[in-house]
Design a protein around this motif. Structure first.
Motif, PDB file in Angstrom:
ATOM      1  N   ASP A   1      27.646 -47.603 -67.680  1.00 35.10           N
ATOM      2  CA  ASP A   1      27.220 -47.114 -68.988  1.00 35.10           C
ATOM      3  C   ASP A   1      28.369 -46.706 -69.899  1.00 35.10           C
ATOM      4  OD1 ASP A   1      28.031 -44.775 -67.828  1.00 35.10           O
ATOM      5  OD2 ASP A   1      26.076 -43.823 -67.852  1.00 35.10           O
ATOM      6  N   ASN A   2      29.621 -46.848 -69.436  1.00 32.95           N
ATOM      7  CA  ASN A   2      30.743 -46.454 -70.274  1.00 32.95           C
ATOM      8  C   ASN A   2      31.482 -47.652 -70.883  1.00 32.95           C
ATOM      9  OD1 ASN A   2      31.834 -47.361 -67.894  1.00 32.95           O
ATOM     10  ND2 ASN A   2      33.346 -45.734 -67.715  1.00 32.95           N
TER      11      ASN A   2
ATOM     12  N   THR B   1      23.636 -47.887 -64.447  1.00 33.96           N
ATOM     13  CA  THR B   1      23.102 -46.783 -65.254  1.00 33.96           C
ATOM     14  C   THR B   1      22.304 -45.779 -64.431  1.00 33.96           C
ATOM     15  OG1 THR B   1      21.162 -48.120 -65.790  1.00 33.96           O
ATOM     16  CG2 THR B   1      22.999 -48.185 -67.354  1.00 33.96           C
ATOM     17  N   SER B   2      22.311 -45.919 -63.125  1.00 34.06           N
ATOM     18  CA  SER B   2      21.526 -45.055 -62.246  1.00 34.06           C
ATOM     19  C   SER B   2      21.816 -43.573 -62.461  1.00 34.06           C
ATOM     20  CB  SER B   2      21.799 -45.427 -60.786  1.00 34.06           C
ATOM     21  OG  SER B   2      21.256 -44.486 -59.911  1.00 34.06           O
TER      22      SER B   2
ATOM     23  N   MET C   1      23.139 -41.953 -65.038  1.00 31.12           N
ATOM     24  CA  MET C   1      22.682 -41.515 -66.352  1.00 31.12           C
ATOM     25  C   MET C   1      21.157 -41.379 -66.370  1.00 31.12           C
ATOM     26  SD  MET C   1      23.007 -43.423 -70.063  1.00 31.12           S
ATOM     27  CE  MET C   1      22.212 -44.900 -69.473  1.00 31.12           C
ATOM     28  N   GLN C   2      20.461 -42.353 -65.818  1.00 29.99           N
ATOM     29  CA  GLN C   2      19.003 -42.329 -65.826  1.00 29.99           C
ATOM     30  C   GLN C   2      18.450 -41.193 -64.973  1.00 29.99           C
ATOM     31  OE1 GLN C   2      18.658 -46.902 -65.270  1.00 29.99           O
ATOM     32  NE2 GLN C   2      16.631 -46.104 -65.720  1.00 29.99           N
TER      33      GLN C   2
ATOM     34  N   SER D   1      27.850 -52.624 -72.636  1.00 30.98           N
ATOM     35  CA  SER D   1      26.679 -52.257 -71.837  1.00 30.98           C
ATOM     36  C   SER D   1      25.507 -51.885 -72.737  1.00 30.98           C
ATOM     37  CB  SER D   1      27.010 -51.104 -70.895  1.00 30.98           C
ATOM     38  OG  SER D   1      27.298 -49.950 -71.643  1.00 30.98           O
TER      39      SER D   1
ATOM     40  N   HIS E   1      12.968 -46.670 -66.716  1.00 27.80           N
ATOM     41  CA  HIS E   1      13.158 -45.218 -66.795  1.00 27.80           C
ATOM     42  C   HIS E   1      11.833 -44.490 -66.543  1.00 27.80           C
ATOM     43  CE1 HIS E   1      15.467 -41.700 -67.664  1.00 27.80           C
ATOM     44  NE2 HIS E   1      14.603 -41.306 -68.578  1.00 27.80           N
TER      45      HIS E   1
ATOM     46  N   GLN F   1      18.378 -48.540 -61.131  1.00 25.85           N
ATOM     47  CA  GLN F   1      19.067 -48.573 -62.412  1.00 25.85           C
ATOM     48  C   GLN F   1      18.484 -49.654 -63.323  1.00 25.85           C
ATOM     49  OE1 GLN F   1      20.255 -49.939 -59.721  1.00 25.85           O
ATOM     50  NE2 GLN F   1      20.983 -51.928 -60.285  1.00 25.85           N
ATOM     51  N   HIS F   2      18.649 -49.460 -64.608  1.00 25.39           N
ATOM     52  CA  HIS F   2      18.206 -50.436 -65.604  1.00 25.39           C
ATOM     53  C   HIS F   2      19.114 -51.669 -65.568  1.00 25.39           C
ATOM     54  CE1 HIS F   2      16.493 -51.910 -69.352  1.00 25.39           C
ATOM     55  NE2 HIS F   2      17.721 -52.063 -69.816  1.00 25.39           N
TER      56      HIS F   2
ATOM     57  N   VAL G   1      18.206 -47.922 -72.524  1.00 20.67           N
ATOM     58  CA  VAL G   1      17.960 -47.650 -71.116  1.00 20.67           C
ATOM     59  C   VAL G   1      16.917 -46.557 -70.943  1.00 20.67           C
ATOM     60  CG1 VAL G   1      18.996 -46.780 -68.987  1.00 20.67           C
ATOM     61  CG2 VAL G   1      20.241 -48.436 -70.386  1.00 20.67           C
TER      62      VAL G   1
ATOM     63  N   SER H   1      22.395 -46.126 -74.268  1.00 20.18           N
ATOM     64  CA  SER H   1      21.584 -45.151 -73.539  1.00 20.18           C
ATOM     65  C   SER H   1      20.186 -45.089 -74.131  1.00 20.18           C
ATOM     66  CB  SER H   1      22.244 -43.777 -73.553  1.00 20.18           C
ATOM     67  OG  SER H   1      22.395 -43.309 -74.873  1.00 20.18           O
TER      68      SER H   1
END
Length: 135
Positions: A57-58, A100-101, A103-104, A62, A74, A51-52, A68, A65
């Motif tokens: 991420d919510n 953020t894993s 999402m990424q 943070s 990424h 993750q970044h 990130v 997106s």
């Protein structure tokens, strides 16, 4: 036997960086998943560490997106996915609380599908959620 298998995996991973011809020769062994016909690799590519940021991420504080998904982490994730798929490691797992894993990983996979690098049938994606009070 597990030590021997681990050593084989380490050697195969090292060869990935030497030349592409070796990576084609080695494939991660797979087994049938439960009572299904789904073939799962005996190891997984876990998403906790790519993750970044650990910040979910919510949250309003943070990283966005856009930040990130344009980061070097990424780009590195897409290279990890490609290397895994080359050796037959097609099971990727993440979780909602791995920063953020999630999402990424989803964004990278979608992007790679849209550019034709991979197809949806090429990978297994697993994520985890927190158990609710109702269950």
């Amino acid at each position: 036997e597990l030590v021997s298998l681990t050593n084989r995996l380490i050697i195969a991973a090292q060869r990935l960086f030497d030349t592409d011809k070796h990576s084609k020769a080695f494939q991660v062994p797979k087994v049938r998943y439960g009572r299904t016909e789904l073939q799962m690799p005996i190891i997984t590519c876990g998403g906790m560490r790519f993750q970044h940021t650990w910040m979910p991420d919510n949250l309003p504080i943070s990283a966005s997106s856009r930040t990130v998904l344009n980061s070097s982490s990424h780009t590195n994730l897409k290279n990890i996915i490609k290397a895994c798929l080359r050796v037959g490691l097609n099971h990727f797992e993440t979780a909602r609380f791995y920063g953020t894993s999630e999402m990424q990983l989803v964004d990278a996979l979608v992007e790679m599908i849209e550019t034709g690098e991979i197809q949806r049938k090429d990978f297994i994606l697993q994520t985890k959620v927190v158990r609710s009070k109702d269950r």
